[in-house]
Design an enzyme around this catalytic site. Sequence first.
Site, PDB file in Angstrom:
ATOM      1  N   HIS A  83     -49.691 -44.643  50.370  1.00 55.19           N
ATOM      2  CA  HIS A  83     -49.600 -43.304  49.537  1.00 55.19           C
ATOM      3  C   HIS A  83     -48.253 -42.613  48.405  1.00 55.19           C
ATOM      4  O   HIS A  83     -47.222 -42.174  48.820  1.00 55.19           O
ATOM      5  CB  HIS A  83     -50.546 -42.131  49.715  1.00 55.19           C
ATOM      6  CG  HIS A  83     -49.925 -41.348  50.870  1.00 55.19           C
ATOM      7  ND1 HIS A  83     -50.756 -42.373  51.564  1.00 55.19           N
ATOM      8  CD2 HIS A  83     -49.691 -40.390  50.882  1.00 55.19           C
ATOM      9  CE1 HIS A  83     -49.800 -41.257  52.692  1.00 55.19           C
ATOM     10  NE2 HIS A  83     -49.655 -40.056  52.168  1.00 55.19           N
ATOM     11  N   MET A  84     -48.186 -42.735  47.060  1.00 52.98           N
ATOM     12  CA  MET A  84     -47.411 -42.246  46.385  1.00 52.98           C
ATOM     13  C   MET A  84     -47.884 -41.198  45.948  1.00 52.98           C
ATOM     14  O   MET A  84     -48.239 -40.766  46.141  1.00 52.98           O
ATOM     15  CB  MET A  84     -46.866 -42.896  45.269  1.00 52.98           C
ATOM     16  CG  MET A  84     -45.855 -44.115  45.137  1.00 52.98           C
ATOM     17  SD  MET A  84     -44.196 -44.088  46.208  1.00 52.98           S
ATOM     18  CE  MET A  84     -43.849 -45.194  46.517  1.00 52.98           C
ATOM     19  N   GLU A 103     -48.700 -38.898  57.039  1.00 52.50           N
ATOM     20  CA  GLU A 103     -49.474 -39.264  58.369  1.00 52.50           C
ATOM     21  C   GLU A 103     -50.694 -39.969  57.873  1.00 52.50           C
ATOM     22  O   GLU A 103     -51.467 -40.033  58.942  1.00 52.50           O
ATOM     23  CB  GLU A 103     -49.887 -37.639  57.957  1.00 52.50           C
ATOM     24  CG  GLU A 103     -48.854 -36.990  58.213  1.00 52.50           C
ATOM     25  CD  GLU A 103     -49.120 -35.135  57.921  1.00 52.50           C
ATOM     26  OE1 GLU A 103     -50.867 -34.963  57.199  1.00 52.50           O
ATOM     27  OE2 GLU A 103     -48.578 -33.517  58.163  1.00 52.50           O
ATOM     28  N   ASP A 125     -54.391 -34.752  45.703  1.00 54.09           N
ATOM     29  CA  ASP A 125     -54.103 -34.069  46.952  1.00 54.09           C
ATOM     30  C   ASP A 125     -55.257 -32.874  47.459  1.00 54.09           C
ATOM     31  O   ASP A 125     -55.341 -32.062  47.178  1.00 54.09           O
ATOM     32  CB  ASP A 125     -52.969 -33.955  47.492  1.00 54.09           C
ATOM     33  CG  ASP A 125     -52.308 -33.709  48.481  1.00 54.09           C
ATOM     34  OD1 ASP A 125     -51.943 -34.825  48.846  1.00 54.09           O
ATOM     35  OD2 ASP A 125     -53.068 -33.101  48.881  1.00 54.09           O
ATOM     36  N   ILE A 126     -55.188 -33.172  49.006  1.00 48.85           N
ATOM     37  CA  ILE A 126     -56.055 -32.058  49.226  1.00 48.85           C
ATOM     38  C   ILE A 126     -55.679 -31.334  49.135  1.00 48.85           C
ATOM     39  O   ILE A 126     -56.328 -29.788  49.441  1.00 48.85           O
ATOM     40  CB  ILE A 126     -57.272 -32.419  50.320  1.00 48.85           C
ATOM     41  CG1 ILE A 126     -58.602 -32.038  50.749  1.00 48.85           C
ATOM     42  CG2 ILE A 126     -56.483 -31.934  52.080  1.00 48.85           C
ATOM     43  CD1 ILE A 126     -59.655 -32.825  51.718  1.00 48.85           C
TER      44      ILE A 126
HETATM   45  P1  5GP Z   1     -48.477 -38.061  54.255  1.00 47.94           P
HETATM   46  O1  5GP Z   1     -48.182 -36.786  55.188  1.00 47.94           O
HETATM   47  O2  5GP Z   1     -49.159 -39.672  54.679  1.00 47.94           O
HETATM   48  O3  5GP Z   1     -47.721 -38.513  53.152  1.00 47.94           O
HETATM   49  O4  5GP Z   1     -49.343 -37.609  52.793  1.00 47.94           O
HETATM   50  C1  5GP Z   1     -50.937 -37.233  53.836  1.00 47.94           C
HETATM   51  C2  5GP Z   1     -51.272 -36.623  52.216  1.00 47.94           C
HETATM   52  O5  5GP Z   1     -53.186 -37.070  52.033  1.00 47.94           O
HETATM   53  C3  5GP Z   1     -51.313 -34.946  52.496  1.00 47.94           C
HETATM   54  O6  5GP Z   1     -50.134 -34.251  51.339  1.00 47.94           O
HETATM   55  C4  5GP Z   1     -52.977 -34.890  52.416  1.00 47.94           C
HETATM   56  O7  5GP Z   1     -52.920 -33.491  51.945  1.00 47.94           O
HETATM   57  C5  5GP Z   1     -53.032 -35.608  51.327  1.00 47.94           C
HETATM   58  N1  5GP Z   1     -54.523 -35.937  52.408  1.00 47.94           N
HETATM   59  C6  5GP Z   1     -55.005 -35.807  54.044  1.00 47.94           C
HETATM   60  N2  5GP Z   1     -56.241 -35.718  54.330  1.00 47.94           N
HETATM   61  C7  5GP Z   1     -57.454 -36.085  52.644  1.00 47.94           C
HETATM   62  C8  5GP Z   1     -58.696 -36.244  52.023  1.00 47.94           C
HETATM   63  O8  5GP Z   1     -59.012 -36.043  52.328  1.00 47.94           O
HETATM   64  N3  5GP Z   1     -58.524 -35.906  50.791  1.00 47.94           N
HETATM   65  C9  5GP Z   1     -57.406 -35.733  49.985  1.00 47.94           C
HETATM   66  N4  5GP Z   1     -57.245 -35.864  48.626  1.00 47.94           N
HETATM   67  N5  5GP Z   1     -55.988 -35.588  50.167  1.00 47.94           N
HETATM   68  C10 5GP Z   1     -55.654 -35.711  51.775  1.00 47.94           C
END
Ligand code: 5GP
Length: 120
Positions: A104-105, A99, A33-34
């Site tokens: 994704h997990m 988001e 995760d970034i």
């Molecule tokens: P969600 O809120 O959808 O469950 O989590 C999305 C996740 O994607 C977040 O933890 C965010 O840090 C990660 N994320 C967003 N953009 C990127 C990216 O460009 N690369 C990576 N590796 N992770 C990302």
Amino acid sequence: MSYDPSNIFARILLGELPCKKIAEDEHTLAFEDINPQAPVHILVIPKGSYVDWSDFTRNASDVEQSAFTKMIGHVANIAGITDSGYRVISNSGNDGHQEVPHLHMHVLGGAAIGPMVSKR
Ligand code: 5GP
């Protein structure tokens, strides 16, 4: 929700955006995760175009679903958190605070990561 093919994870799968890859197989990709929320924070995604967990469990093949499940345990092993423990989370839809609209997990560990849901 219909699948948006321009979402960030779709672009990672196409190689348009970089990622720090942890593991990969025919159906699944795992990468860091970034913006990590724990010492270990890995994202596991299917290579197919699935918006969220409901879409995936309804529409993905048994082979894809099996590969995805196994990859979660595999990356925990690679990260060395199998014995210390970890958490697997998938945020889904508005109430789940998702988001990125590609399933994704989150695999989180490497330290005690607190209660499952933050207090309101
Ligand atoms: P969600 O809120 O959808 O469950 O989590 C999305 C996740 O994607 C977040 O933890 C965010 O840090 C990660 N994320 C967003 N953009 C990127 C990216 O460009 N690369 C990576 N590796 N992770 C990302």
